[in-house]
Design an enzyme around this catalytic site. Structure first.
Site, PDB file in Angstrom:
ATOM      1  N   HIS A   1      11.772  -2.041  -0.825  1.00  0.00           N
ATOM      2  CA  HIS A   1      10.883  -2.888  -0.020  1.00  0.00           C
ATOM      3  C   HIS A   1      11.642  -4.115   0.482  1.00  0.00           C
ATOM      4  O   HIS A   1      11.489  -4.534   1.623  1.00  0.00           O
ATOM      5  CB  HIS A   1       9.669  -3.336  -0.838  1.00  0.00           C
ATOM      6  CG  HIS A   1       8.789  -2.197  -1.276  1.00  0.00           C
ATOM      7  ND1 HIS A   1       8.456  -1.157  -0.444  1.00  0.00           N
ATOM      8  CD2 HIS A   1       8.177  -1.929  -2.465  1.00  0.00           C
ATOM      9  CE1 HIS A   1       7.677  -0.307  -1.096  1.00  0.00           C
ATOM     10  NE2 HIS A   1       7.489  -0.750  -2.324  1.00  0.00           N
TER      11      HIS A   1
ATOM     12  N   ASP B   1       8.046   3.928   6.463  1.00  0.00           N
ATOM     13  CA  ASP B   1       7.933   4.675   5.205  1.00  0.00           C
ATOM     14  C   ASP B   1       9.303   5.064   4.667  1.00  0.00           C
ATOM     15  O   ASP B   1      10.253   5.255   5.428  1.00  0.00           O
ATOM     16  CB  ASP B   1       7.070   5.932   5.437  1.00  0.00           C
ATOM     17  CG  ASP B   1       6.535   6.503   4.130  1.00  0.00           C
ATOM     18  OD1 ASP B   1       6.533   5.780   3.111  1.00  0.00           O
ATOM     19  OD2 ASP B   1       6.118   7.678   4.123  1.00  0.00           O
TER      20      ASP B   1
ATOM     21  N   LEU C   1       7.370 -11.246  22.740  1.00  0.00           N
ATOM     22  CA  LEU C   1       7.014 -10.040  21.974  1.00  0.00           C
ATOM     23  C   LEU C   1       5.823 -10.381  21.091  1.00  0.00           C
ATOM     24  O   LEU C   1       5.792 -11.453  20.485  1.00  0.00           O
ATOM     25  CB  LEU C   1       8.197  -9.616  21.075  1.00  0.00           C
ATOM     26  CG  LEU C   1       7.906  -8.479  20.078  1.00  0.00           C
ATOM     27  CD1 LEU C   1       7.907  -7.121  20.783  1.00  0.00           C
ATOM     28  CD2 LEU C   1       8.931  -8.455  18.945  1.00  0.00           C
TER      29      LEU C   1
HETATM   30  C1  IPE Z   1       1.812   4.562   4.784  1.00  0.00           C
HETATM   31  O1  IPE Z   1       2.758   4.931   3.842  1.00  0.00           O
HETATM   32  C2  IPE Z   1       1.486   3.109   4.657  1.00  0.00           C
HETATM   33  C3  IPE Z   1       2.567   2.186   4.957  1.00  0.00           C
HETATM   34  C4  IPE Z   1       3.777   2.456   5.373  1.00  0.00           C
HETATM   35  C5  IPE Z   1       2.229   0.806   4.801  1.00  0.00           C
HETATM   36  P1  IPE Z   1       2.361   5.592   2.463  1.00  0.00           P
HETATM   37  O2  IPE Z   1       3.629   5.875   1.756  1.00  0.00           O
HETATM   38  O3  IPE Z   1       1.375   4.748   1.744  1.00  0.00           O
HETATM   39  O4  IPE Z   1       1.623   6.940   2.937  1.00  0.00           O
HETATM   40  P2  IPE Z   1       1.295   8.276   2.158  1.00  0.00           P
HETATM   41  O5  IPE Z   1       0.596   7.897   0.886  1.00  0.00           O
HETATM   42  O6  IPE Z   1       2.599   8.961   1.860  1.00  0.00           O
HETATM   43  O7  IPE Z   1       0.457   9.064   3.104  1.00  0.00           O
HETATM   44  C1  IPE Z   2       6.660   2.298   2.626  1.00  0.00           C
HETATM   45  O1  IPE Z   2       7.554   2.811   1.701  1.00  0.00           O
HETATM   46  C2  IPE Z   2       6.260   0.878   2.279  1.00  0.00           C
HETATM   47  C3  IPE Z   2       4.870   0.724   1.836  1.00  0.00           C
HETATM   48  C4  IPE Z   2       3.959   1.646   1.787  1.00  0.00           C
HETATM   49  C5  IPE Z   2       4.499  -0.596   1.401  1.00  0.00           C
HETATM   50  P1  IPE Z   2       7.063   3.587   0.422  1.00  0.00           P
HETATM   51  O2  IPE Z   2       6.930   2.608  -0.693  1.00  0.00           O
HETATM   52  O3  IPE Z   2       5.842   4.366   0.718  1.00  0.00           O
HETATM   53  O4  IPE Z   2       8.291   4.535   0.145  1.00  0.00           O
HETATM   54  P2  IPE Z   2       8.230   6.050  -0.347  1.00  0.00           P
HETATM   55  O5  IPE Z   2       7.356   6.792   0.603  1.00  0.00           O
HETATM   56  O6  IPE Z   2       7.673   6.029  -1.738  1.00  0.00           O
HETATM   57  O7  IPE Z   2       9.655   6.486  -0.311  1.00  0.00           O
HETATM   58 MG    MG Z   3       5.532   6.264   1.351  1.00  0.00          MG
END
Ligand code: IPE
Ligand code: IPE
Ligand code: MG
Length: 266
Positions: free
Chosen positions: A44, A27, A138
Protein backbone atom coordinates in the site's frame (compact mmCIF):
# COMPACT_ATOMS: atom_id res chain seq x y z
CA UNK A 1 -29.57 15.34 -20.34
CA UNK A 2 -29.49 18.69 -18.61
CA UNK A 3 -26.17 19.71 -17.08
CA UNK A 4 -22.61 20.29 -18.09
CA UNK A 5 -21.71 16.83 -19.38
CA UNK A 6 -23.18 14.54 -21.99
CA UNK A 7 -24.82 11.41 -20.59
CA UNK A 8 -23.72 8.46 -22.74
CA UNK A 9 -27.23 7.04 -22.70
CA UNK A 10 -29.02 10.30 -23.49
CA UNK A 11 -26.79 11.64 -26.30
CA UNK A 12 -23.57 10.73 -28.10
CA UNK A 13 -20.58 12.15 -26.19
CA UNK A 14 -17.70 13.60 -28.22
CA UNK A 15 -14.69 11.30 -28.31
CA UNK A 16 -11.09 12.50 -28.42
CA UNK A 17 -7.72 10.81 -28.86
CA UNK A 18 -6.78 11.41 -25.26
CA UNK A 19 -9.29 10.04 -22.75
CA UNK A 20 -10.73 13.02 -20.96
CA UNK A 21 -11.47 10.98 -17.83
CA UNK A 22 -9.55 7.89 -16.67
CA UNK A 23 -10.86 5.83 -13.74
CA UNK A 24 -8.59 3.24 -12.15
CA UNK A 25 -9.03 0.35 -9.71
CA UNK A 26 -5.61 0.32 -8.09
CA UNK A 27 -5.33 -3.38 -7.31
CA UNK A 28 -2.47 -5.73 -6.47
CA UNK A 29 -0.68 -3.97 -3.60
CA UNK A 30 -0.94 -6.99 -1.31
CA UNK A 31 0.39 -9.40 -3.92
CA UNK A 32 3.23 -7.03 -4.78
CA UNK A 33 4.32 -7.12 -1.13
CA UNK A 34 3.79 -10.88 -0.77
CA UNK A 35 6.08 -11.56 -3.74
CA UNK A 36 8.81 -9.72 -1.84
CA UNK A 37 8.07 -11.43 1.50
CA UNK A 38 6.95 -8.07 2.87
CA UNK A 39 3.80 -7.32 4.90
CA UNK A 40 0.76 -6.35 2.73
CA UNK A 41 0.91 -2.80 4.00
CA UNK A 42 4.32 -2.32 2.36
CA UNK A 43 2.50 -2.71 -0.94
CA UNK A 44 0.00 0.00 0.00
CA UNK A 45 2.86 2.32 0.90
CA UNK A 46 4.50 1.69 -2.45
CA UNK A 47 1.14 2.19 -4.16
CA UNK A 48 1.08 5.82 -3.04
CA UNK A 49 4.16 6.41 -5.19
CA UNK A 50 2.32 5.08 -8.21
CA UNK A 51 -0.50 7.53 -7.45
CA UNK A 52 2.01 10.37 -7.54
CA UNK A 53 3.42 9.13 -10.84
CA UNK A 54 -0.06 8.80 -12.37
CA UNK A 55 -1.06 12.34 -11.41
CA UNK A 56 2.08 13.62 -13.13
CA UNK A 57 1.57 11.41 -16.18
CA UNK A 58 -2.07 12.43 -16.57
CA UNK A 59 -1.21 16.12 -16.34
CA UNK A 60 1.46 15.82 -19.02
CA UNK A 61 -0.86 13.86 -21.32
CA UNK A 62 -3.71 16.33 -21.05
CA UNK A 63 -6.09 14.03 -19.17
CA UNK A 64 -8.59 16.26 -17.37
CA UNK A 65 -10.02 13.85 -14.78
CA UNK A 66 -8.28 11.02 -12.93
CA UNK A 67 -10.36 8.94 -10.56
CA UNK A 68 -8.73 6.40 -8.25
CA UNK A 69 -10.45 3.71 -6.19
CA UNK A 70 -8.61 3.80 -2.87
CA UNK A 71 -10.99 2.04 -0.48
CA UNK A 72 -14.24 0.29 -1.28
CA UNK A 73 -17.32 0.07 0.90
CA UNK A 74 -16.45 -3.65 1.19
CA UNK A 75 -12.82 -3.12 2.23
CA UNK A 76 -13.95 -2.75 5.88
CA UNK A 77 -14.11 -6.56 5.77
CA UNK A 78 -10.30 -6.68 5.85
CA UNK A 79 -8.30 -7.28 9.03
CA UNK A 80 -8.62 -4.33 11.41
CA UNK A 81 -4.86 -3.65 11.35
CA UNK A 82 -4.83 -3.34 7.57
CA UNK A 83 -7.84 -1.00 7.61
CA UNK A 84 -6.26 1.18 10.25
CA UNK A 85 -2.96 1.27 8.33
CA UNK A 86 -4.82 2.36 5.20
CA UNK A 87 -6.53 5.18 7.13
CA UNK A 88 -3.18 6.37 8.52
CA UNK A 89 -1.68 6.20 5.05
CA UNK A 90 -4.54 8.27 3.68
CA UNK A 91 -4.09 10.90 6.41
CA UNK A 92 -0.33 11.00 5.81
CA UNK A 93 -0.75 11.28 2.05
CA UNK A 94 -3.22 14.14 2.41
CA UNK A 95 -0.92 16.00 4.80
CA UNK A 96 2.09 15.48 2.58
CA UNK A 97 0.59 15.96 -0.87
CA UNK A 98 -2.05 18.71 -0.76
CA UNK A 99 0.53 21.50 -1.09
CA UNK A 100 2.16 19.79 -4.09
CA UNK A 101 -1.17 19.04 -5.74
CA UNK A 102 -2.19 22.66 -5.31
CA UNK A 103 1.12 23.93 -6.72
CA UNK A 104 0.53 21.73 -9.78
CA UNK A 105 -2.98 23.03 -10.43
CA UNK A 106 -4.74 19.87 -9.30
CA UNK A 107 -8.27 20.02 -7.91
CA UNK A 108 -8.81 17.33 -5.28
CA UNK A 109 -12.16 15.63 -4.72
CA UNK A 110 -12.99 12.74 -2.43
CA UNK A 111 -16.15 10.72 -3.06
CA UNK A 112 -17.69 8.09 -0.83
CA UNK A 113 -19.49 7.79 2.49
CA UNK A 114 -17.23 9.90 4.67
CA UNK A 115 -19.46 9.48 7.74
CA UNK A 116 -17.54 6.30 8.61
CA UNK A 117 -14.18 8.08 8.79
CA UNK A 118 -12.62 9.64 11.87
CA UNK A 119 -13.27 13.41 12.14
CA UNK A 120 -9.57 14.25 11.71
CA UNK A 121 -9.53 12.54 8.32
CA UNK A 122 -12.79 14.18 7.21
CA UNK A 123 -11.42 17.60 8.23
CA UNK A 124 -8.24 17.03 6.20
CA UNK A 125 -10.30 15.96 3.18
CA UNK A 126 -12.51 19.04 3.39
CA UNK A 127 -9.50 21.33 3.84
CA UNK A 128 -7.75 19.79 0.84
CA UNK A 129 -10.85 20.08 -1.31
CA UNK A 130 -11.41 23.70 -0.30
CA UNK A 131 -7.80 24.71 -0.88
CA UNK A 132 -7.68 23.21 -4.39
CA UNK A 133 -11.28 23.98 -5.41
CA UNK A 134 -10.39 26.56 -8.05
CA UNK A 135 -7.66 24.54 -9.80
CA UNK A 136 -8.43 23.33 -13.29
CA UNK A 137 -5.44 21.47 -14.74
CA UNK A 138 -6.51 18.05 -13.48
CA UNK A 139 -9.35 16.93 -11.24
CA UNK A 140 -8.07 14.11 -9.05
CA UNK A 141 -10.88 12.16 -7.41
CA UNK A 142 -10.14 9.67 -4.66
CA UNK A 143 -12.97 7.18 -4.08
CA UNK A 144 -12.84 6.29 -0.38
CA UNK A 145 -15.46 4.16 1.35
CA UNK A 146 -17.08 4.35 -2.05
CA UNK A 147 -19.44 1.82 -3.57
CA UNK A 148 -21.35 2.13 -6.83
CA UNK A 149 -24.52 0.88 -5.15
CA UNK A 150 -24.08 3.32 -2.27
CA UNK A 151 -23.76 6.14 -4.79
CA UNK A 152 -26.90 5.28 -6.74
CA UNK A 153 -28.87 4.85 -3.53
CA UNK A 154 -27.69 8.11 -1.94
CA UNK A 155 -28.56 9.94 -5.16
CA UNK A 156 -31.99 8.28 -5.24
CA UNK A 157 -32.64 9.25 -1.63
CA UNK A 158 -31.60 12.88 -2.22
CA UNK A 159 -33.87 13.05 -5.25
CA UNK A 160 -36.81 11.48 -3.43
CA UNK A 161 -36.44 13.98 -0.58
CA UNK A 162 -36.14 16.94 -2.96
CA UNK A 163 -39.05 15.92 -5.19
CA UNK A 164 -41.42 13.55 -3.42
CA UNK A 165 -44.22 14.84 -5.68
CA UNK A 166 -42.56 13.20 -8.72
CA UNK A 167 -42.10 9.73 -7.21
CA UNK A 168 -42.65 7.11 -9.87
CA UNK A 169 -41.67 9.49 -12.70
CA UNK A 170 -37.98 10.17 -12.08
CA UNK A 171 -35.78 10.21 -15.15
CA UNK A 172 -32.04 9.88 -15.66
CA UNK A 173 -31.58 13.64 -15.83
CA UNK A 174 -33.25 13.99 -12.42
CA UNK A 175 -31.00 11.45 -10.75
CA UNK A 176 -27.61 12.18 -12.37
CA UNK A 177 -27.00 15.57 -10.67
CA UNK A 178 -27.18 13.85 -7.27
CA UNK A 179 -24.50 11.26 -8.03
CA UNK A 180 -21.23 11.75 -6.18
CA UNK A 181 -19.31 12.54 -9.38
CA UNK A 182 -21.80 14.88 -11.04
CA UNK A 183 -18.91 17.37 -11.44
CA UNK A 184 -17.14 15.12 -13.95
CA UNK A 185 -17.90 13.60 -17.36
CA UNK A 186 -18.32 9.82 -17.45
CA UNK A 187 -14.99 7.94 -17.59
CA UNK A 188 -13.74 7.30 -21.13
CA UNK A 189 -11.23 4.72 -19.98
CA UNK A 190 -11.46 2.32 -17.05
CA UNK A 191 -8.27 0.53 -15.99
CA UNK A 192 -7.91 -2.26 -13.45
CA UNK A 193 -4.44 -3.39 -12.45
CA UNK A 194 -3.63 -6.62 -10.61
CA UNK A 195 -5.15 -9.11 -13.04
CA UNK A 196 -8.75 -9.36 -11.79
CA UNK A 197 -11.42 -8.62 -14.36
CA UNK A 198 -14.29 -7.22 -12.33
CA UNK A 199 -15.77 -3.89 -11.25
CA UNK A 200 -15.85 -4.64 -7.50
CA UNK A 201 -18.70 -2.16 -6.96
CA UNK A 202 -16.78 0.82 -8.41
CA UNK A 203 -18.58 3.40 -10.60
CA UNK A 204 -21.55 1.27 -11.65
CA UNK A 205 -23.63 4.05 -13.17
CA UNK A 206 -20.81 6.08 -14.69
CA UNK A 207 -19.06 3.16 -16.46
CA UNK A 208 -22.08 2.53 -18.72
CA UNK A 209 -20.09 3.19 -21.92
CA UNK A 210 -16.48 3.37 -20.70
CA UNK A 211 -13.78 1.36 -22.46
CA UNK A 212 -12.21 -1.28 -20.19
CA UNK A 213 -8.53 -2.14 -19.93
CA UNK A 214 -7.34 -4.92 -17.65
CA UNK A 215 -3.68 -5.51 -16.93
CA UNK A 216 -1.91 -8.11 -14.80
CA UNK A 217 0.62 -5.46 -13.73
CA UNK A 218 0.36 -4.94 -9.98
CA UNK A 219 -0.42 -1.36 -8.92
CA UNK A 220 3.01 -0.61 -7.38
CA UNK A 221 4.59 -1.66 -10.71
CA UNK A 222 2.20 0.39 -12.86
CA UNK A 223 3.88 3.40 -14.45
CA UNK A 224 3.61 6.01 -17.22
CA UNK A 225 4.59 3.45 -19.87
CA UNK A 226 1.86 1.09 -18.68
CA UNK A 227 -0.57 4.01 -18.80
CA UNK A 228 0.46 4.70 -22.39
CA UNK A 229 -0.23 1.05 -23.26
CA UNK A 230 -3.75 1.44 -21.86
CA UNK A 231 -4.32 4.69 -23.75
CA UNK A 232 -2.96 3.16 -26.97
CA UNK A 233 -5.44 0.31 -26.57
CA UNK A 234 -8.20 2.86 -25.93
CA UNK A 235 -7.36 4.62 -29.19
CA UNK A 236 -7.98 1.44 -31.18
CA UNK A 237 -11.55 1.10 -29.85
CA UNK A 238 -14.56 2.08 -31.86
CA UNK A 239 -16.93 3.75 -29.42
CA UNK A 240 -20.32 3.09 -30.94
CA UNK A 241 -22.67 4.00 -28.05
CA UNK A 242 -25.25 1.63 -29.50
CA UNK A 243 -24.90 2.67 -33.14
CA UNK A 244 -23.55 0.67 -36.05
CA UNK A 245 -19.99 0.98 -37.25
CA UNK A 246 -21.20 2.65 -40.47
CA UNK A 247 -23.01 5.31 -38.48
CA UNK A 248 -19.92 6.04 -36.40
CA UNK A 249 -17.87 6.44 -39.55
CA UNK A 250 -20.49 8.66 -41.17
CA UNK A 251 -20.52 11.15 -38.31
CA UNK A 252 -16.76 11.40 -37.89
CA UNK A 253 -15.25 11.81 -41.38
CA UNK A 254 -11.98 13.59 -42.04
CA UNK A 255 -12.24 17.31 -41.20
CA UNK A 256 -13.97 19.24 -44.01
CA UNK A 257 -14.17 22.89 -44.87
CA UNK A 258 -17.23 24.49 -43.34
CA UNK A 259 -19.10 26.52 -46.01
CA UNK A 260 -21.38 29.20 -44.59
CA UNK A 261 -25.05 28.62 -45.39
CA UNK A 262 -26.47 30.81 -48.17
CA UNK A 263 -29.69 32.61 -47.43
CA UNK A 264 -31.90 31.43 -50.34
CA UNK A 265 -34.36 34.31 -49.97
CA UNK A 266 -31.74 37.06 -50.18
C1 IPE B 1 -11.11 -3.10 -5.27
O1 IPE B 1 -10.09 -3.98 -4.94
C2 IPE B 1 -11.11 -1.92 -4.35
C3 IPE B 1 -9.95 -1.06 -4.43
C4 IPE B 1 -8.92 -1.14 -5.23
C5 IPE B 1 -9.97 0.04 -3.51
P1 IPE B 1 -10.34 -5.25 -4.03
O2 IPE B 1 -9.04 -5.95 -3.93
O3 IPE B 1 -10.99 -4.85 -2.75
O4 IPE B 1 -11.41 -6.08 -4.90
P2 IPE B 1 -11.84 -7.60 -4.84
O5 IPE B 1 -12.19 -7.91 -3.42
O6 IPE B 1 -10.66 -8.42 -5.28
O7 IPE B 1 -12.98 -7.70 -5.79
C1 IPE C 1 -5.59 -2.67 -3.65
O1 IPE C 1 -4.65 -3.66 -3.39
C2 IPE C 1 -5.63 -1.63 -2.55
C3 IPE C 1 -6.85 -1.65 -1.74
C4 IPE C 1 -7.90 -2.39 -1.92
C5 IPE C 1 -6.86 -0.74 -0.62
P1 IPE C 1 -5.04 -4.96 -2.59
O2 IPE C 1 -4.76 -4.73 -1.15
O3 IPE C 1 -6.42 -5.38 -2.90
O4 IPE C 1 -3.99 -5.99 -3.17
P2 IPE C 1 -4.25 -7.53 -3.51
O5 IPE C 1 -5.42 -7.58 -4.43
O6 IPE C 1 -4.52 -8.21 -2.20
O7 IPE C 1 -2.97 -7.97 -4.14
MG1 MG D 1 -7.21 -6.62 -4.29
Amino acid sequence: MAGKFTSSTQAIPSVGDVPRHIAIIMDGNGRWAKKRFLPRVAGHKRGVETVRAMVKACISRGVEYLTLFAFSSENWRRPAEEVSFLMKLFIGALQGEIGKLHANGVRLKVVGDLSAFEPRLVALIREGEAKTANNSRLTLTIAANYGGRWDILQAMNQLALAHPENAGCYGEADLAPHLAMAYAPEPDLFIRTGGEQRISNFLLWQLAYSEFHFTATLWPDFDATALDVAVASYRTRERRFGRTSEQVFAVSPAPTLVIPAVDEDA
